[in-house]
Design an enzyme around this catalytic site. Structure first.
Site, short mmCIF file in Angstrom:
data_model
loop_
_atom_site.label_atom_id
_atom_site.label_comp_id
_atom_site.label_asym_id
_atom_site.label_seq_id
_atom_site.Cartn_x
_atom_site.Cartn_y
_atom_site.Cartn_z
N ARG A 52 0.87 -0.96 0.00
CA ARG A 52 0.12 -0.06 0.10
C ARG A 52 1.13 0.73 -0.45
O ARG A 52 0.38 2.17 -0.43
CB ARG A 52 -0.84 -0.13 0.88
CG ARG A 52 -0.46 -0.31 1.93
CD ARG A 52 -1.47 -0.46 3.72
NE ARG A 52 -0.37 -0.66 4.82
CZ ARG A 52 -0.76 -0.48 5.99
NH1 ARG A 52 -2.14 0.61 6.41
NH2 ARG A 52 -0.16 -1.05 6.97
N GLU B 219 -18.63 4.70 0.08
CA GLU B 219 -18.40 4.11 -0.34
C GLU B 219 -18.95 3.62 -1.81
O GLU B 219 -18.46 3.99 -3.15
CB GLU B 219 -17.46 2.78 -0.12
CG GLU B 219 -16.64 2.52 1.07
CD GLU B 219 -16.85 2.74 2.63
OE1 GLU B 219 -18.18 2.90 2.67
OE2 GLU B 219 -16.66 3.03 3.12
N PHE C 186 -14.75 -3.08 1.33
CA PHE C 186 -15.03 -1.99 1.38
C PHE C 186 -15.30 -1.54 -0.26
O PHE C 186 -16.48 -1.05 -0.49
CB PHE C 186 -14.86 -0.88 1.90
CG PHE C 186 -14.49 -0.90 3.77
CD1 PHE C 186 -15.96 -1.44 4.14
CD2 PHE C 186 -13.42 0.06 4.09
CE1 PHE C 186 -15.58 -1.26 5.28
CE2 PHE C 186 -13.11 -0.14 5.21
CZ PHE C 186 -14.74 -1.01 6.42
N HIS D 170 -5.43 -4.17 2.35
CA HIS D 170 -6.03 -4.61 3.16
C HIS D 170 -7.33 -6.03 2.50
O HIS D 170 -7.86 -5.96 3.01
CB HIS D 170 -7.22 -3.64 4.38
CG HIS D 170 -5.59 -3.32 5.02
ND1 HIS D 170 -5.62 -2.35 4.37
CD2 HIS D 170 -5.74 -2.49 5.90
CE1 HIS D 170 -4.62 -1.03 5.89
NE2 HIS D 170 -5.06 -1.73 6.73
N ASP E 145 -6.37 -6.82 13.31
CA ASP E 145 -8.23 -6.49 12.56
C ASP E 145 -9.36 -7.69 12.11
O ASP E 145 -10.39 -7.43 12.93
CB ASP E 145 -8.82 -5.50 11.20
CG ASP E 145 -8.06 -4.32 11.61
OD1 ASP E 145 -7.85 -4.03 13.41
OD2 ASP E 145 -7.63 -3.57 10.81
N ARG F 24 -1.19 -4.68 3.38
CA ARG F 24 -1.14 -3.89 4.23
C ARG F 24 -0.06 -4.10 5.43
O ARG F 24 0.61 -3.20 5.08
CB ARG F 24 -1.90 -4.58 5.74
CG ARG F 24 -2.20 -3.98 7.20
CD ARG F 24 -2.73 -3.90 7.82
NE ARG F 24 -2.21 -3.63 8.85
CZ ARG F 24 -1.90 -3.97 9.96
NH1 ARG F 24 -1.66 -5.00 10.01
NH2 ARG F 24 -1.09 -3.73 11.68
#
Lengths: 302, 325
Positions: B20, B68, B93, B118, B126, B176
């Site tokens: 990223r 989004e 998302f 991610h 997470d 990530r």
């Protein structure tokens, strides 16, 4: 889109100075072709096509800057039919404007036709967006308003939304965004005919107080009679004078407007099959002469 | 085979650079010379790498808020007015807004780049809600959508450059966690082409994303047992490189895929479809086996879900045992 050569334009559709009789003639042509297309297709949404015809006539006939119906002109205004199920009316108004042949406009939903059941921009570039999933066309129009502003163009972006469409969360995401970014070159028009697929909005998931909602979201809101052409034009003019926020025109309309047996009847919202008798009755109600019914059904409207 | 992997790339260690971050830096550089690029963000730029673009190109950075669906469809409108929008958010998302990607972007053939950070269990702590294991399969099923999943920071930088140069909708995964570097140079990235990193005749390991480094490590493990494995960085999931797969199938007769994704429908699915059509051979699929992820460190989760180099090597041994005599 192929622009019809001037000599092939039916006389009644010849371009002339904007006048309310002219807008009224655009609206009635739009309604007739929408009915013809839905009859030929054996399916389609008449209620919301008829309720939006006057709004479309005022938009295309007097408000939108799209010289010659040229969808490649970078400084054109962009109109997105976010309530894509009113496609029969969209094809109707383009034919009334002389931007699509009326014979093709009534090939609605046929396999080899560019006039799909919901507008598709790759088939017909004037669609500006491919719609049919509620909420998305509004967001696309917001992107166009922002995109032209970032390029320093004077273009405006317009979206026509249905009332049931306002139940989509995406609409309110977009409403927040457009107000936050002061998109005064964006105009949303709500075809507020009070009925959605199954029932009244009020019985499905109520929208009121609708104008207050938009104002609370930071928009300039104007409520009008969506079948009163001077009121519609007046609202567009008022919107153009708002320079610090987007405007929504909440147009109170009658579902099925112009065809008495359809007016305010929810069953005519959905995709319905019109019998020949029903189509004939509708066209007669819309002022088609009895000996011209077959011509209109085939888009021979000259 | 066009590629000549004479000098097998060596793993040159974990850097602080995640995919990223590599994406964000490369995009900011590209935008220095390409004024068409605009970036859309849903209040998560610090996580996607888009903050690099925001710092350098504030006037082309569009903050959409946590919304989004609107962001995805707005990107289509921006593309229609001549911009090259790069939509940035987490992969989960992107799934939330996939219908907007389908209708407003892909169906309308809008030139939008969707860049998803991610992905997979590589997300780590997470937990399951944040770990997209379905995105490659879902976006791959959208007509006209090109799907990319680069392997290391240089691969990532080359991929975003190719994606911006490409005219059409693209879905691309970043990552990530700090990435293992594979390339010392990557100036031959081509959309639609797999890159042979290591040549071996006994089995071919086809990997994407974080699994490429593990596939190379697996090839080392196999070499210790005298098994020669080819390793391919299949950074383009769609369109899949049929020609390369056909050749590898013919030459090795045994294929293993490896991805940080559900084994259904992603890289494994794409490879299986291609093999079945063009040159069938036994195949094994390394990935998450139709489960959701959970919290944990990425390395721990790779152990738990069987995405490690030893797991890939074990799959290679299984598939070799299945070869026709």
């Amino acid at each position: 889109m192929t622009l019809l050569a001037a000599e092939t334009l039916p006389e009644t559709l010849a371009p002339h100075a904007v006048s309310f009789p002219y807008l009224a003639s655009l609206a009635v042509t739009t309604r007739r072709l929408a009915i013809a297309g839905i009859f030929n297709a054996g399916s389609g949404h008449p209620g919301g096509s008829l309720s939006s015809a006057d709004l479309l006539a005022a938009l295309y006939g007097a408000e939108l800057y799209i010289p010659g119906g040229d969808a490649t002109n970078p400084v054109r205004d962009r109109f997105v039919l976010s309530k894509g199920h009113a496609a029969p009316a969209l094809y109707g108004i383009w034919a009334a404007m002389g931007w699509l042949s009326p014979e093709e406009a009534v090939t609605l939903r046929h396999r080899d036709s560019r006039c799909q059941g919901h507008p598709h921009v790759l088939d017909l570039p004037l669609s500006e967006a491919s719609t049919g999933s509620l909420g998305q066309g509004f967001s696309v129009a917001i992107g166009m308003a922002l995109g032209t502003r970032m390029k320093g163009l004077s273009s405006r972006a317009y979206a026509l939304l249905g009332d049931g469409e306002l139940q989509e969360g995406e609409v309110w995401e977009g409403a927040m965004f457009a107000a936050h970014h002061d998109l005064s070159n964006l105009l949303a028009v709500i075809d507020y005919n009070k009925l959605q697929s199954d029932d009244l909005n009020a019985n499905i998931c109520g929208l009121e107080p609708l104008a207050s909602k938009w104002r609370a979201f930071g928009w300039h809101a104007i409520e009008i009679d969506g079948h009163d052409l001077p009121e519609i034009i007046g609202a567009f003019a008022a919107a153009s004078r708002v320079t610090d926020r987007p405007t929504v025109v909440i147009a109170h309309t009658v579902k099925g407007k112009g065809v008495p047996y359809m007016e305010n009847e929810a069953p005519w919202h959905g995709s319905v099959k019109l019998t020949r008798d029903q189509a004939s009755e509708a066209l007669l109600a819309l002022g088609v002469a009895a000996d011209r019914l077959e011509d209109w059904i085939h888009g021979r409207i000259a | 085979m066009a590629a000549s992997p004479n000098a097998a790339p060596q793993l040159i260690g974990t850097s602080g650079d995640s995919l990223r971050e590599a994406f964000g830096k490369a995009l900011a550089d590209l935008a220095d010379r390409d004024p068409r690029i605009v970036v859309l963000d849903a209040d998560i730029a610090g996580g996607t790498g888009a903050h690099h673009f925001r710092t350098r190109h504030r006037d082309r950075f569009i903050q959409c808020g946590i919304a989004e669906q609107n962001m995805m469809a707005m990107a289509a409108g921006l593309a229609a007015t001549g911009h090259v929008p790069v939509v940035t958010t987490f992969a989960v998302f992107c799934l939330r807004a996939i219908e907007q990607a389908r209708l407003s972007i892909a169906y309308a053939r809008r030139n939008v780049k969707i860049v998803a950070s991610h992905p997979g269990i590589d997300v780590g702590p997470d937990g399951g809600s944040a770990q997209a294991l379905e995105d490659l399969a879902a976006f791959r099923a959208i007509p006209g959508m090109t799907v990319l999943s680069p392997a290391d920071p240089l691969d990532m930088a080359a991929a975003i450059e190719a994606a911006i140069a490409f005219d059409g909708p693209i879905y691309m995964r970043t990552g990530r966690s700090p990435a293992t570097r594979i390339y010392e140079r990557r100036d031959d990235f081509e959309i639609g082409k797999g890159h042979v990193l290591r040549d071996g005749k006994d089995v071919a390991i086809i990997a994407c994303g974080v699994e490429v480094a593990r596939a190379l490590a697996a090839a080392d493990l196999l070499a210790n047992d005298g098994i020669a494995a080819s390793v391919v960085n299949m950074a383009t999931i769609k369109p899949i490189d049929h020609a390369l797969l056909e050749e590898l199938s013919a030459r090795t007769g045994a294929i293993v895929t490896a991805e940080d994704h559900n084994t259904l429908g992603g890289l494994g699915g794409a490879v299986a479809e291609s093999l079945a059509l063009h040159r069938p051979c036994p195949a094994e699929f390394v990935g998450v086996r139709d489960q959701f992820g959970r919290s944990g460190e990425p390395g721990e989760l790779a152990e738990l879900f069987g995405l490690t180099a030893p797991a890939i090597a074990a799959a290679a041994r299984r598939v070799i045992a299945r070869k026709s005599p």
